[in-house]
Design a protein around this motif. Structure first.
Motif, PDB file in Angstrom:
ATOM      1  N   ARG A  75     -14.798 108.155   3.325  1.00 53.85           N
ATOM      2  CA  ARG A  75     -13.793 108.954   2.630  1.00 53.85           C
ATOM      3  C   ARG A  75     -13.276 110.055   3.541  1.00 53.85           C
ATOM      4  NH1 ARG A  75     -14.877 111.397  -3.352  1.00 53.85           N
ATOM      5  NH2 ARG A  75     -14.636 109.181  -3.806  1.00 53.85           N
ATOM      6  N   ASP A 149     -12.138 104.121   1.630  1.00 54.03           N
ATOM      7  CA  ASP A 149     -12.309 104.866   0.382  1.00 54.03           C
ATOM      8  C   ASP A 149     -11.131 105.843   0.330  1.00 54.03           C
ATOM      9  OD1 ASP A 149     -14.307 105.290  -1.927  1.00 54.03           O
ATOM     10  OD2 ASP A 149     -13.940 107.327  -1.273  1.00 54.03           O
ATOM     11  N   MET A 150     -11.257 106.854  -0.505  1.00 54.28           N
ATOM     12  CA  MET A 150     -10.177 107.824  -0.653  1.00 54.28           C
ATOM     13  C   MET A 150      -9.746 108.364   0.710  1.00 54.28           C
ATOM     14  SD  MET A 150     -10.569 110.498  -3.636  1.00 54.28           S
ATOM     15  CE  MET A 150     -10.521 112.112  -2.963  1.00 54.28           C
ATOM     16  N   GLY A 151      -8.455 108.331   0.982  1.00 55.01           N
ATOM     17  CA  GLY A 151      -7.932 108.911   2.218  1.00 55.01           C
ATOM     18  C   GLY A 151      -8.010 108.003   3.431  1.00 55.01           C
ATOM     19  N   ARG A 191      -7.901  91.968   0.041  1.00 56.41           N
ATOM     20  CA  ARG A 191      -8.825  93.106   0.080  1.00 56.41           C
ATOM     21  C   ARG A 191      -8.125  94.392  -0.364  1.00 56.41           C
ATOM     22  NH1 ARG A 191     -11.041  96.936  -0.875  1.00 56.41           N
ATOM     23  NH2 ARG A 191     -12.890  97.905   0.044  1.00 56.41           N
ATOM     24  N   THR A 195      -9.849  96.374  -5.446  1.00 49.76           N
ATOM     25  CA  THR A 195     -10.491  97.264  -6.416  1.00 49.76           C
ATOM     26  C   THR A 195      -9.644  97.348  -7.694  1.00 49.76           C
ATOM     27  OG1 THR A 195     -11.383  98.448  -4.529  1.00 49.76           O
ATOM     28  CG2 THR A 195     -11.666  99.481  -6.654  1.00 49.76           C
ATOM     29  N   GLY A 233      -3.064 105.929  -6.106  1.00 51.11           N
ATOM     30  CA  GLY A 233      -3.390 105.519  -4.734  1.00 51.11           C
ATOM     31  C   GLY A 233      -3.751 104.049  -4.727  1.00 51.11           C
ATOM     32  N   ASN A 234      -4.555 103.656  -3.790  1.00 51.90           N
ATOM     33  CA  ASN A 234      -4.885 102.236  -3.664  1.00 51.90           C
ATOM     34  C   ASN A 234      -5.374 101.646  -4.988  1.00 51.90           C
ATOM     35  OD1 ASN A 234      -6.927 100.044  -3.397  1.00 51.90           O
ATOM     36  ND2 ASN A 234      -6.152  99.992  -1.320  1.00 51.90           N
ATOM     37  N   VAL A 235      -6.368 102.259  -5.585  1.00 52.03           N
ATOM     38  CA  VAL A 235      -6.999 101.676  -6.772  1.00 52.03           C
ATOM     39  C   VAL A 235      -6.096 101.802  -8.009  1.00 52.03           C
ATOM     40  CG1 VAL A 235      -9.034 101.740  -8.256  1.00 52.03           C
ATOM     41  CG2 VAL A 235      -9.277 102.214  -5.812  1.00 52.03           C
ATOM     42  N   GLU A 256      -0.686 112.605 -11.050  1.00 53.41           N
ATOM     43  CA  GLU A 256      -0.876 112.728  -9.593  1.00 53.41           C
ATOM     44  C   GLU A 256      -1.175 114.182  -9.244  1.00 53.41           C
ATOM     45  OE1 GLU A 256      -0.989 111.732  -6.417  1.00 53.41           O
ATOM     46  OE2 GLU A 256      -1.542 109.713  -7.016  1.00 53.41           O
ATOM     47  N   ARG A 257      -1.319 114.462  -7.947  1.00 54.48           N
ATOM     48  CA  ARG A 257      -1.660 115.817  -7.497  1.00 54.48           C
ATOM     49  C   ARG A 257      -0.677 116.869  -7.994  1.00 54.48           C
ATOM     50  NH1 ARG A 257      -4.816 115.478  -2.414  1.00 54.48           N
ATOM     51  NH2 ARG A 257      -4.654 113.342  -1.684  1.00 54.48           N
ATOM     52  N   ALA A 308      -8.529 107.238 -11.751  1.00 57.02           N
ATOM     53  CA  ALA A 308      -8.619 106.470 -10.496  1.00 57.02           C
ATOM     54  C   ALA A 308      -8.380 107.382  -9.297  1.00 57.02           C
ATOM     55  CB  ALA A 308      -7.604 105.322 -10.512  1.00 57.02           C
ATOM     56  N   ALA A 309      -8.767 108.653  -9.433  1.00 62.04           N
ATOM     57  CA  ALA A 309      -8.532 109.577  -8.310  1.00 62.04           C
ATOM     58  C   ALA A 309      -9.841 110.110  -7.753  1.00 62.04           C
ATOM     59  CB  ALA A 309      -7.623 110.715  -8.753  1.00 62.04           C
ATOM     60  N   ALA A 331     -12.251 105.311 -10.553  1.00 63.33           N
ATOM     61  CA  ALA A 331     -12.777 106.202  -9.513  1.00 63.33           C
ATOM     62  C   ALA A 331     -14.294 106.224  -9.615  1.00 63.33           C
ATOM     63  CB  ALA A 331     -12.222 107.611  -9.701  1.00 63.33           C
ATOM     64  N   ASN A 332     -14.937 106.778  -8.608  1.00 65.04           N
ATOM     65  CA  ASN A 332     -16.383 106.975  -8.671  1.00 65.04           C
ATOM     66  C   ASN A 332     -16.678 108.313  -9.326  1.00 65.04           C
ATOM     67  OD1 ASN A 332     -17.726 104.680  -7.365  1.00 65.04           O
ATOM     68  ND2 ASN A 332     -16.515 105.276  -5.567  1.00 65.04           N
TER      69      ASN A 332
HETATM   70  P1  NAD Z   1      -6.468 106.882  -2.396  1.00 64.68           P
HETATM   71  O1  NAD Z   1      -6.596 107.979  -1.420  1.00 64.68           O
HETATM   72  O2  NAD Z   1      -5.742 105.635  -2.001  1.00 64.68           O
HETATM   73  O3  NAD Z   1      -5.767 107.401  -3.735  1.00 64.68           O
HETATM   74  C1  NAD Z   1      -6.157 108.530  -4.445  1.00 64.68           C
HETATM   75  C2  NAD Z   1      -4.943 108.984  -5.255  1.00 64.68           C
HETATM   76  O4  NAD Z   1      -5.338 110.036  -6.110  1.00 64.68           O
HETATM   77  C3  NAD Z   1      -3.821 109.500  -4.370  1.00 64.68           C
HETATM   78  O5  NAD Z   1      -2.594 108.958  -4.800  1.00 64.68           O
HETATM   79  C4  NAD Z   1      -3.885 111.012  -4.584  1.00 64.68           C
HETATM   80  O6  NAD Z   1      -2.628 111.635  -4.431  1.00 64.68           O
HETATM   81  C5  NAD Z   1      -4.398 111.087  -6.012  1.00 64.68           C
HETATM   82  N1  NAD Z   1      -5.058 112.352  -6.300  1.00 64.68           N
HETATM   83  C6  NAD Z   1      -5.849 113.116  -5.497  1.00 64.68           C
HETATM   84  N2  NAD Z   1      -6.252 114.222  -6.121  1.00 64.68           N
HETATM   85  C7  NAD Z   1      -5.717 114.171  -7.350  1.00 64.68           C
HETATM   86  C8  NAD Z   1      -5.764 115.027  -8.477  1.00 64.68           C
HETATM   87  N3  NAD Z   1      -6.437 116.162  -8.441  1.00 64.68           N
HETATM   88  N4  NAD Z   1      -5.104 114.653  -9.588  1.00 64.68           N
HETATM   89  C9  NAD Z   1      -4.415 113.493  -9.637  1.00 64.68           C
HETATM   90  N5  NAD Z   1      -4.308 112.650  -8.597  1.00 64.68           N
HETATM   91  C10 NAD Z   1      -4.954 112.987  -7.475  1.00 64.68           C
HETATM   92  O7  NAD Z   1      -7.955 106.567  -2.879  1.00 64.68           O
HETATM   93  P2  NAD Z   1      -8.520 105.238  -3.516  1.00 64.68           P
HETATM   94  O8  NAD Z   1      -9.031 104.387  -2.424  1.00 64.68           O
HETATM   95  O9  NAD Z   1      -7.535 104.698  -4.493  1.00 64.68           O
HETATM   96  O10 NAD Z   1      -9.804 105.817  -4.267  1.00 64.68           O
HETATM   97  C11 NAD Z   1      -9.723 106.422  -5.544  1.00 64.68           C
HETATM   98  C12 NAD Z   1     -11.091 106.410  -6.196  1.00 64.68           C
HETATM   99  O11 NAD Z   1     -11.560 105.056  -6.272  1.00 64.68           O
HETATM  100  C13 NAD Z   1     -12.178 107.186  -5.452  1.00 64.68           C
HETATM  101  O12 NAD Z   1     -13.076 107.722  -6.389  1.00 64.68           O
HETATM  102  C14 NAD Z   1     -12.877 106.097  -4.656  1.00 64.68           C
HETATM  103  O13 NAD Z   1     -14.222 106.449  -4.344  1.00 64.68           O
HETATM  104  C15 NAD Z   1     -12.823 104.963  -5.644  1.00 64.68           C
HETATM  105  N6  NAD Z   1     -12.975 103.636  -5.034  1.00 64.68           N
HETATM  106  C16 NAD Z   1     -12.113 103.177  -4.096  1.00 64.68           C
HETATM  107  C17 NAD Z   1     -12.287 101.905  -3.573  1.00 64.68           C
HETATM  108  C18 NAD Z   1     -11.318 101.290  -2.584  1.00 64.68           C
HETATM  109  O14 NAD Z   1     -11.451 100.091  -2.311  1.00 64.68           O
HETATM  110  N7  NAD Z   1     -10.357 102.003  -2.058  1.00 64.68           N
HETATM  111  C19 NAD Z   1     -13.362 101.122  -3.986  1.00 64.68           C
HETATM  112  C20 NAD Z   1     -14.231 101.621  -4.954  1.00 64.68           C
HETATM  113  C21 NAD Z   1     -14.017 102.880  -5.467  1.00 64.68           C
END
Ligand code: NAD
Length: 476
Positions: A75, A149-151, A191, A195, A233-235, A256-257, A308-309, A331-332
């Motif tokens: 992350r 993961d995130m970021g 891939r 998620t 974001g991705n998820v 969103e943010r 999912a953030a 999200a986790n």
């Molecule tokens: P990402 O960085 O692609 O997306 C996160 C999104 O959340 C972004 O669009 C961001 O702008 C937004 N965000 C951030 N802070 C915020 C807030 N305070 N309020 C609202 N929106 C906000 O991350 P991701 O990969 O989609 O991961 C999101 C969650 O899913 C995390 O908890 C991560 O651990 C979990 N996760 C991700 C994966 C994966 O394959 N990417 C797998 C399992 C779990």
């Protein structure tokens, strides 16, 4: 994010674990062995950027090595800290056990706001971080395999894979050192979406059993359900996109943010996503009302809430006001242990993170296997499968002509039946199967045991039992 009067993320995970093991009969000591985090490595390294040295802090935590390699994302976020990385590593252990991905649990993080750096700078930082981890076997195809993961995403994973390969020039399995890579760098089809796709498959399985749907006070199927998503974001993006485009769900809110968009008639997820990518936020998006106080939209009326953030967004401060009867934790750790209790008492059904977002690690598992076997899924069978299907079609058509019954197969059927499965179809099929089986294992415990009141406890029971069996088999 988590209010001060609540346990930390790691303590929350431990509390949920303790709640579950209290219902199990584990030998003394084994419970503690499973719960504790084996090791956390902290690294501080310098990178010369913009004419001066910048110091970064990163972590890689290994929660459990009952199976190796251990697995878990990396992350990039400013809030990354040891407590968070350890909580996420523990969740990885339980998640992998639940979906039968043969890995122990790990997680990594770099304390950085990636938006503050350009691509070249991020590459330098990522390569240096990867070097520090690989040097200590914390990136290694047989020992520790990170993922996005995130970021972070495909781009960072490609840099990590390349950095590892440069340091291990004779390792024929080097590409298996990390998953979530782009397709042209050893990745696997499906891939990126995995998620979010897993969240969709999880909800489909939930709605297959009317008893579960009734427990949440809902009726019917996914079609027409009002959904609020936090984090596009991705998820979140993939989950919202698939649910609205393929299952008829209505995405009424996107948080969103920079605030939230709300439209009771449903938002166009693709359009919002494009707006977000272009403008860096959702503000100004037409066809929706925008509210600057995004968090408040978590409390709006809807059928399904998808955080999912990030973690801790549903906590003691707002749990009582959450109206959604069904929450799926994409999200986790989005729900704290305290909030979990409040919601359970209210009758809210929560599909827990360790299951709900396991699609990522499931397809990562497929990618790792692909890298180790050095061949794309379906390459050997696809045309042979098509040839055999062609035999059946030819025979049916011959029979129809010979008997004069004038029976013709529709072109649509023929086209679908004749096409052999490509890698993407195989990946989706494997993911769907995994999500169904894992849900069914939780559902069985949830329905069969009077002392198990929620899916989270059921998920912990199933996964801890599997981890315990692995330890016992090893002689521990
Ligand atoms: P990402 O960085 O692609 O997306 C996160 C999104 O959340 C972004 O669009 C961001 O702008 C937004 N965000 C951030 N802070 C915020 C807030 N305070 N309020 C609202 N929106 C906000 O991350 P991701 O990969 O989609 O991961 C999101 C969650 O899913 C995390 O908890 C991560 O651990 C979990 N996760 C991700 C994966 C994966 O394959 N990417 C797998 C399992 C779990």
């Amino acid at each position: 994010m988590i209010p001060g009067n609540e346990p930390s993320f790691r303590e929350s995970v431990d509390l949920m674990f303790n709640h579950a093991v209290a219902l199990m009969d584990l030998p003394p000591g084994l419970e503690e062995k499973i719960r504790v985090c084996n090791a956390t490595y902290t690294v501080r390294f310098g990178v010369r950027l913009r004419g001066q040295i910048h110091t970064f802090t990163g972590y890689r935590s290994v929660h459990s090595e009952h199976m190796e390699p251990v697995k878990g994302g990396i992350r990039y976020a400013e809030a990354v800290n040891q407590d968070e990385v350890e909580a996420l590593a523990a969740l990885m252990t339980y998640k992998c056990a639940l979906v039968e991905a043969p890995f122990g649990g790990s997680k990594g993080g770099l304390r950085i706001d990636p938006r503050q750096y350009d691509e070249h700078e991020l590459e330098q930082i990522t390569r240096r971080f990867a070097y520090e981890l690989a040097k200590r076997d914390l990136i290694d195809p047989a020992q520790n395999v990170p993922a996005p993961d995130m970021g972070t995403g495909e781009r960072e994973m490609a840099w990590i894979a390349d950095q590892y390969a440069r340091m291990n020039t004779t390792d024929i399995n080097a590409r298996a050192c990390v998953t979530g890579k782009p397709l042209n760098a050893g990745g696997i089809s499906g891939r990126v979406e995995a998620t979010g796709r897993g969240v969709q498959y999880a909800l489909r399985e939930f709605f297959r059993d009317t008893r579960d749907v009734e427990k949440a006070g809902l009726t019917g199927k996914l079609d027409g359900k009002r959904v609020i998503v936090q984090g596009l974001g991705n998820v979140g993006y993939h989950a919202a996109k698939f649910l609205s485009e393929e299952d008829g769900a209505r995405i009424t809110g996107i948080i969103e943010r920079d605030g939230a968009l709300f439209n009771p008639h449903g938002l166009d997820v693709e359009a919002v996503h494009q707006w977000l990518v272009k403008h860096g936020g959702v503000s100004g998006f037409p066809d929706a009302t925008h509210s600057a106080e995004g968090g408040a939209v978590l409390e709006e009326e809807c059928d399904i809430l998808i955080p999912a953030a990030l973690e801790g967004v549903i906590n003691l401060g707002n749990a009582a006001r959450i109206k959604a009867p069904l929450i799926i934790e994409a999200a986790n750790g989005p729900v704290t242990a305290g909030a979990d209790e409040i919601l359970r008492d209210k009758g809210t059904v929560i599909i827990p993170d360790m299951y709900a977002n396991a699609g990522g690690v499931t397809v990562s598992y497929f990618e790792w296997v692909k890298n180790l076997s050095h061949i794309r899924f379906g390459r050997m069978q696809r045309r042979q499968e098509e040839a055999r299907h062609q035999l059946v079609i030819d025979e049916l058509e011959r029979f129809s002509a010979d008997t004069g019954i004038g029976w013709t197969l529709s072109p649509d059927f023929k086209q679908k039946y004749l096409r052999g499965a490509d890698e993407l179809e195989l990946v989706r099929s494997g993911l769907d199967d995994t999500m169904r089986i894992a849900y069914q294992s939780m559902r069985e415990v949830w329905h069969d045991r009077a002392d198990v009141l929620d899916l989270r406890t059921a998920a912990y029971l199933v996964s801890i039992d599997k981890v315990a069996k692995s330890y016992r088999a090893k002689g521990l």
